[in-house]
Design a protein around this motif. Structure first.
Motif, short mmCIF file in Angstrom:
data_model
loop_
_atom_site.label_atom_id
_atom_site.label_comp_id
_atom_site.label_asym_id
_atom_site.label_seq_id
_atom_site.Cartn_x
_atom_site.Cartn_y
_atom_site.Cartn_z
N LEU A 1 -3.72 -6.61 -3.46
CA LEU A 1 -2.77 -6.42 -4.57
C LEU A 1 -2.00 -7.72 -4.75
O LEU A 1 -1.43 -8.26 -3.80
N CYS A 2 -2.01 -8.24 -5.98
CA CYS A 2 -1.35 -9.52 -6.24
C CYS A 2 -0.41 -9.38 -7.43
O CYS A 2 -0.67 -8.62 -8.36
N GLU A 3 0.67 -10.15 -7.37
CA GLU A 3 1.52 -10.31 -8.55
C GLU A 3 1.45 -11.80 -8.87
O GLU A 3 2.03 -12.61 -8.14
N GLY A 4 0.73 -12.15 -9.89
CA GLY A 4 0.46 -13.57 -10.16
C GLY A 4 -0.29 -14.16 -8.97
O GLY A 4 -1.27 -13.59 -8.50
N GLU A 5 0.22 -15.26 -8.44
CA GLU A 5 -0.43 -15.91 -7.30
C GLU A 5 -0.04 -15.27 -5.97
O GLU A 5 -0.64 -15.54 -4.94
N ARG A 6 1.02 -14.43 -6.02
CA ARG A 6 1.57 -13.88 -4.78
C ARG A 6 0.73 -12.69 -4.29
O ARG A 6 0.52 -11.73 -5.03
N GLU A 7 0.26 -12.80 -3.03
CA GLU A 7 -0.49 -11.68 -2.44
C GLU A 7 0.52 -10.71 -1.84
O GLU A 7 1.30 -11.08 -0.97
N ILE A 8 0.50 -9.46 -2.29
CA ILE A 8 1.50 -8.50 -1.84
C ILE A 8 0.99 -7.66 -0.69
O ILE A 8 1.70 -7.40 0.28
N SER A 9 -0.26 -7.26 -0.76
CA SER A 9 -0.80 -6.42 0.31
C SER A 9 -2.32 -6.44 0.21
O SER A 9 -2.88 -6.61 -0.87
N SER A 10 -2.98 -6.26 1.35
CA SER A 10 -4.44 -6.15 1.29
C SER A 10 -4.93 -5.09 2.26
O SER A 10 -4.33 -4.91 3.33
N VAL A 11 -5.95 -4.37 1.87
CA VAL A 11 -6.50 -3.30 2.70
C VAL A 11 -8.03 -3.37 2.64
O VAL A 11 -8.60 -3.50 1.55
N SER A 12 -8.68 -3.30 3.80
CA SER A 12 -10.15 -3.23 3.82
C SER A 12 -10.55 -1.80 4.11
O SER A 12 -10.28 -1.30 5.21
N ASP A 13 -11.13 -1.15 3.16
CA ASP A 13 -11.52 0.26 3.31
C ASP A 13 -12.30 0.69 2.07
O ASP A 13 -12.73 -0.16 1.28
#
Ligand SMILES: Cc1cc2nc3c(=O)[nH]c(=O)nc-3n(C[C@H](O)[C@H](O)[C@H](O)COP(=O)(O)OP(=O)(O)OC[C@H]3O[C@@H](n4cnc5c(N)ncnc54)[C@H](O)[C@@H]3O)c2cc1C
Length: 372
Positions: free
Chosen positions: A201-213
């Protein structure tokens, strides 16, 4: 008749508090708006009830407010509580379920305990107003009042305004643990397809969260375990106006260079992925002027928004936690008033963390009222 404690809301948190106060000799009344207690509990974990998780609870919630209570009532204390009610549990990949894998078993032992300890339960009685210290609906009186009304996620009710007259307020409620709605352009042809991916999940260039599933494509967005994880982050950052996007990596176990090398050796997109995913990646590469390996590793869904509250497992937001003591959950604004479970501005990750909070917070309130 004056009770020691009135519990508004016969969900898992309210029932736990009622049992813990009543086993300490207190006279307790539960008012439940629905026609039976524990209706949401029955829906949990696809009817199997994922009660808890063996992983650390630290960092699994939107707030550190939970830390003190979860340290006082960790998994061990919760298991003991349920064992005391006669419930046997089992673990599957860190998740705790009733041995029967049926949520109804949990509800049955809780209802039996309510009976055993003489808790009065009135169903189909919604609390409409609370006054003084404390009278509910003008006719039920108690020394202590617990608001355990949960949230309006799925089929619940929004009842937090009951305690606004005491100076309490709530934060905005946003659906969480919910499918996400996205722009439809890159969903074309993918409806119903499941894949194991890394979703960021990104807001512009900023990575907010990531999930592998797992991700599941729908006609208006995405669902699946990976997306539920991202939906918590979306709600906690209040990104509700489409400002976020999801970058999907369809081959998280391969680097960009490894993929490039595989393609140059003649491996086809269709030889690696579901044919509709291969076609979508090819279309995306062409429209964005990307190489196939770039499109595989960064397939973007734009204009991401939370799905509707009817589809959500929890709501992010609730009663402002600063107004409650973090050890007893008693109000700082009105002595004898308590809040627990999802009524508070507490939301946990998927995997049993919400029920853990509901139970731990119910135990804390039951003990605090029971010891008065
Ligand atoms: C489909 C689904 C699956 C889920 N699966 C899981 C899972 O597997 N694991 C997990 O940890 N969490 C899960 N959750 C989340 C979990 O169910 C909730 O976080 C938890 O039930 C919250 O407990 P609670 O007691 O605070 O609120 P609730 O269980 O919502 O109970 C609140 C009660 O208050 C009553 N009420 C509301 N207003 C009033 C009023 N004015 N007067 C009287 N009564 C009132 C409601 O009718 C309700 O019975 C799931 C949720 C859903 C919807």
């Amino acid at each position: 008749m004056k009770y020691d404690l009135i519990v508004i809301g016969g969900g898992v948190s309210g029932m736990t508090a009622a049992i813990c106060a009543a086993e300490r000799g207190k006279k307790v009344l539960i008012l439940e708006k629905g026609d039976r207690v524990g209706r949401k509990l029955l829906a949990t974990g696809n009817g199997k009830c994922n009660l808890a998780n063996t992983a650390s609870t630290v960092g699994r919630y939107n707030t550190r407010f939970v830390d003190e209570i979860l340290a006082e009532y960790p998994l061990g204390a919760q298991s003991e509580f349920f064992l005391g009610l006669g419930l046997l549990t089992r673990e599957n990949a860190g998740r705790i379920y009733p041995y029967s894998e049926q949520a109804s078993t949990v509800l049955n032992v809780m209802r039996a305990a309510l009976d055993r300890y003489g808790v009065e339960v009135l169903t189909s009685v919604g609390a409409e107003r609370a006054e003084g210290h404390y009278t509910v609906n003008g006719k039920y009186h108690a020394e202590n009042l617990l608001i355990a009304t949960g949230s309006d996620a799925s089929f619940g009710y929004e009842s937090l305004s009951l305690v606004y007259p005491y100076g309490h307020s709530s934060t905005r409620r946003i659906p969480s643990l919910v499918p996400l709605i996205t722009d439809k352009t890159n969903l074309k042809g993918l409806k119903g397809i499941r894949a194991r991916v890394k979703a960021v999940l990104c807001e512009g260039e900023r990575e907010i969260s990531s999930v592998s599933d797992e991700i599941i494509f729908k006609d208006n967005g995405v669902s699946g375990t990976a997306i539920f994880g991202l939906s918590s982050a979306l709600a906690r950052h209040a990104l509700i106006n489409g400002e976020a996007e999801i970058k999907i990596d369809f081959a998280p176990d391969l680097t960009h260079d490894e993929l490039k090398s595989l393609f140059s050796q003649g491996i086809a997109l269709e030889g690696m992925f579901h044919k509709e995913i291969a076609a979508a990646v090819r279309r995306y590469a062409e429209s964005e002027k990307l190489s196939n390996e770039e499109a595989v590793k960064s397939y973007v869904l734009k204009d991401v928004r939370p799905g509707s509250r009817e589809l959500a497992q929890v709501m992010c937001g609730g009663l402002v936690t600063d107004d409650f003591y973090s050890d007893t959950l008693e109000s700082r604004l009105s002595e004898g008033l308590y809040a627990s479970g999802e009524a508070l501005d507490v939301d946990g990750d998927c995997g049993g963390f919400n029920l853990m909070w509901a139970v731990a917070s119910g135990m804390a309130v039951g003990k605090a009222c029971g010891s008065k």
